[in-house]
Design an enzyme around this catalytic site. Sequence first.
Site, mmCIF file in Angstrom:
data_model
loop_
_atom_site.group_PDB
_atom_site.id
_atom_site.type_symbol
_atom_site.label_atom_id
_atom_site.label_comp_id
_atom_site.label_asym_id
_atom_site.label_seq_id
_atom_site.Cartn_x
_atom_site.Cartn_y
_atom_site.Cartn_z
ATOM 1 N N PHE A 176 0.840 -1.199 0.000
ATOM 2 C CA PHE A 176 0.000 0.000 0.000
ATOM 3 C C PHE A 176 0.874 1.248 0.000
ATOM 4 C CE2 PHE A 176 -2.394 3.290 2.440
ATOM 5 C CZ PHE A 176 -3.420 3.494 1.526
ATOM 6 N N GLY A 177 0.621 2.127 -0.958
ATOM 7 C CA GLY A 177 1.335 3.392 -1.037
ATOM 8 C C GLY A 177 0.421 4.547 -0.696
ATOM 9 N N TYR A 178 0.891 5.424 0.180
ATOM 10 C CA TYR A 178 0.088 6.586 0.578
ATOM 11 C C TYR A 178 0.861 7.899 0.424
ATOM 12 C CZ TYR A 178 2.696 5.911 4.945
ATOM 13 O OH TYR A 178 3.693 5.751 5.874
ATOM 14 N N GLY A 179 2.127 7.792 -0.027
ATOM 15 C CA GLY A 179 2.949 8.967 -0.282
ATOM 16 C C GLY A 179 3.460 8.928 -1.707
ATOM 17 N N SER A 180 4.770 8.990 -1.865
ATOM 18 C CA SER A 180 5.347 9.042 -3.215
ATOM 19 C C SER A 180 5.131 7.756 -4.011
ATOM 20 C CB SER A 180 6.847 9.354 -3.141
ATOM 21 O OG SER A 180 7.545 8.346 -2.432
ATOM 22 N N GLU A 190 12.505 3.051 1.753
ATOM 23 C CA GLU A 190 11.751 3.331 2.972
ATOM 24 C C GLU A 190 12.584 3.044 4.230
ATOM 25 O OE1 GLU A 190 8.925 4.710 2.447
ATOM 26 O OE2 GLU A 190 8.638 4.202 0.340
#
Length: 199
Positions: free
Chosen positions: A6-10, A86
Amino acid sequence: MAMWVFGYGSLIWKTGFPFDESLPGFIKGYRRVFHQGSTDHRGTPDFPGRTVTLEAAHEEVCCGVAYKITKEEDKRDALLHLEVREKQYDQKEYLDFFTDSNASEPAVAGVMVYIASPDKKSNNNYLGPAPLEDIAKQIVKAKGPSGPNRDYLFNLEEALAQLGFKDKHVTDLANQVRHILSESEELDIDATAATANNV
């Protein structure tokens, strides 16, 4: 067995690894906040930028994109990429991912999510909350190997808008940064005009 990230930024606009499917949606019980210091991408150790992490918030959701990776080789490549990218995010959680706000069951159970925790022992780059204007001023000034911190914010705002998602924190912060930049441009114009008049 497929791996989901799950990506919530870049990761929303710049994935950096191969994937088979992407799903826009959300996770429950968290909100996106600009509380993580960035000394390796959008800032430096001397002047950190600010990037997003997740903060527990019982009644809230965080929108983003889930990526499905099925091939074993692609899984290895993705994990190698993410562990470097990350590396300042000290927690990995496996959370339920939803695509329908009315659904009681998740679309995907156990998506992998990188989170930068507020624990200063395991995450010495955590900056924590601050007044919106102070965060905006820091973002305006910060720049790192991946570019200006403001670009990160504006890219996130645009990526969320393209997916049809609204995030008040991101929007308010982007508007505050634009306000600071417009004031700075006005000061530059005034200074240039004053110099020209004195010539």
